[in-house]
Write a protein that holds these residues in place. Structure first.
Motif, PDB file in Angstrom:
ATOM      1  N   MET A   1       0.828  -1.179   0.000  1.00 40.16           N
ATOM      2  CA  MET A   1       0.000   0.000   0.000  1.00 40.16           C
ATOM      3  C   MET A   1       0.875   1.246   0.000  1.00 40.16           C
ATOM      4  SD  MET A   1      -3.342   1.488   1.612  1.00 40.16           S
ATOM      5  CE  MET A   1      -4.134   0.007   1.512  1.00 40.16           C
ATOM      6  N   SER A   2       1.909   1.251   0.808  1.00 40.98           N
ATOM      7  CA  SER A   2       2.794   2.407   0.878  1.00 40.98           C
ATOM      8  C   SER A   2       3.467   2.659  -0.463  1.00 40.98           C
ATOM      9  CB  SER A   2       3.844   2.186   1.963  1.00 40.98           C
ATOM     10  OG  SER A   2       4.682   3.314   2.056  1.00 40.98           O
ATOM     11  N   ILE A   3       3.849   1.600  -1.152  1.00 37.95           N
ATOM     12  CA  ILE A   3       4.495   1.747  -2.454  1.00 37.95           C
ATOM     13  C   ILE A   3       3.524   2.360  -3.458  1.00 37.95           C
ATOM     14  CG2 ILE A   3       5.469   0.459  -4.394  1.00 37.95           C
ATOM     15  CD1 ILE A   3       6.583  -1.524  -2.294  1.00 37.95           C
ATOM     16  N   ALA A   4       2.274   1.927  -3.425  1.00 37.84           N
ATOM     17  CA  ALA A   4       1.274   2.492  -4.344  1.00 37.84           C
ATOM     18  C   ALA A   4       1.086   3.985  -4.084  1.00 37.84           C
ATOM     19  CB  ALA A   4      -0.054   1.749  -4.189  1.00 37.84           C
ATOM     20  N   GLN A   8       1.961   7.024  -6.694  1.00 41.12           N
ATOM     21  CA  GLN A   8       0.932   8.011  -7.036  1.00 41.12           C
ATOM     22  C   GLN A   8       1.406   9.431  -6.727  1.00 41.12           C
ATOM     23  OE1 GLN A   8      -2.465   7.903  -8.089  1.00 41.12           O
ATOM     24  NE2 GLN A   8      -2.083   5.839  -8.824  1.00 41.12           N
ATOM     25  N   LEU A   9       1.978   9.633  -5.550  1.00 39.70           N
ATOM     26  CA  LEU A   9       2.410  10.969  -5.149  1.00 39.70           C
ATOM     27  C   LEU A   9       3.589  11.476  -5.975  1.00 39.70           C
ATOM     28  CD1 LEU A   9       2.024  10.684  -1.274  1.00 39.70           C
ATOM     29  CD2 LEU A   9       0.566  11.950  -2.850  1.00 39.70           C
ATOM     30  N   ASN A  10       4.329  10.561  -6.592  1.00 43.74           N
ATOM     31  CA  ASN A  10       5.449  10.966  -7.443  1.00 43.74           C
ATOM     32  C   ASN A  10       5.072  11.035  -8.921  1.00 43.74           C
ATOM     33  OD1 ASN A  10       7.439  11.346  -5.439  1.00 43.74           O
ATOM     34  ND2 ASN A  10       7.601   9.128  -5.211  1.00 43.74           N
ATOM     35  N   GLY A  11       3.763  10.979  -9.207  1.00 46.27           N
ATOM     36  CA  GLY A  11       3.293  11.193 -10.572  1.00 46.27           C
ATOM     37  C   GLY A  11       3.101   9.956 -11.427  1.00 46.27           C
ATOM     38  N   TRP A  12       3.340   8.785 -10.895  1.00 49.57           N
ATOM     39  CA  TRP A  12       3.127   7.576 -11.671  1.00 49.57           C
ATOM     40  C   TRP A  12       1.632   7.325 -11.793  1.00 49.57           C
ATOM     41  CZ3 TRP A  12       7.080   3.139 -11.193  1.00 49.57           C
ATOM     42  CH2 TRP A  12       8.372   3.657 -11.122  1.00 49.57           C
ATOM     43  N   THR A  13       1.234   6.653 -12.825  1.00 47.16           N
ATOM     44  CA  THR A  13      -0.182   6.358 -13.035  1.00 47.16           C
ATOM     45  C   THR A  13      -0.432   4.869 -12.824  1.00 47.16           C
ATOM     46  OG1 THR A  13      -0.329   8.139 -14.643  1.00 47.16           O
ATOM     47  CG2 THR A  13      -2.078   6.494 -14.687  1.00 47.16           C
TER      48      THR A  13
END
Length: 190
Positions: A1-4, A8-13
């Motif tokens: 969950m933390s990785i997701a 997300q917060l670093n702009g990955w989709t």
């Protein structure tokens, strides 16, 4: 969950891919399910609390994360409500039973049945949509077990979240450990 969340917060989709299959060890008994859900509930709460300030301080920049925050927050609120209302229900039930007010006991069971029916209907719609999307509908054979699954699963999840909420907050405040320890798993061979 933390990785997701980090992605997300670093702009990955993150996108849904129906063709991806993965292997997951499913708990074989209620005790193992409870311990798994406790780990997941604590981790989910820790991730929410860790990222909450960042998302709230820049709401436009992290617009997509509001869905995660809303979902997790509503899950916590629902679990707390479920736990408190269950305690009130049980205390009232015992009180009415021992005072001889059997009409109230009957009324409480009727009302509980009505609310559980609405929950089951909402849950069946959720799981039905998941069965349609997952593996192109090949898992409809599990449809018959959905009400029983939901009754047990939702209660275990609510209990797990309520029992890990304070430890998760303590971890975020620096008074606990957020390190996940993998459980001992059985190795199955075919």
């Amino acid at each position: 969950m933390s990785i997701a969340w980090d992605h997300q917060l670093n702009g990955w989709t993150t996108v849904f891919s129906p063709d991806i299959l993965f292997y997951m060890n499913v708990p074989e008994n209620l005790d193992a399910l409870y311990h798994q859900r406790k780990r997941w509930a604590k981790g989910g709460t820790e991730v929410l609390l860790t990222n909450f300030k960042r998302v709230v301080s820049h709401p436009g920049k992290y617009l997509k994360q509001w869905a995660f925050i809303t979902d997790q927050t509503l899950s916590i609120i629902w679990s707390l409500f479920f736990f408190v209302s269950t305690l009130i229900f049980l205390i009232s039930l015992v009180t009415f039973f021992f005072t001889g007010n059997y009409e109230r006991v009957y009324h409480m069971f009727c009302m509980a049945f009505i609310f559980v029916t609405f929950e089951m209907f909402a849950g069946v719609l959720q799981l039905l949509s998941a069965l349609i999307v997952d593996d192109r509908g090949r898992k409809f054979k599990y449809l018959i077990f959905m009400p029983l699954y939901m009754l047990i699963y939702w209660q275990v999840n609510a209990l797990a979240l309520v029992t890990t909420l304070i430890p998760a907050v303590k971890t975020i405040l620096g008074y606990g450990s957020g390190t996940w320890v993998s459980p001992v798993r059985k190795h199955h061979t075919e």
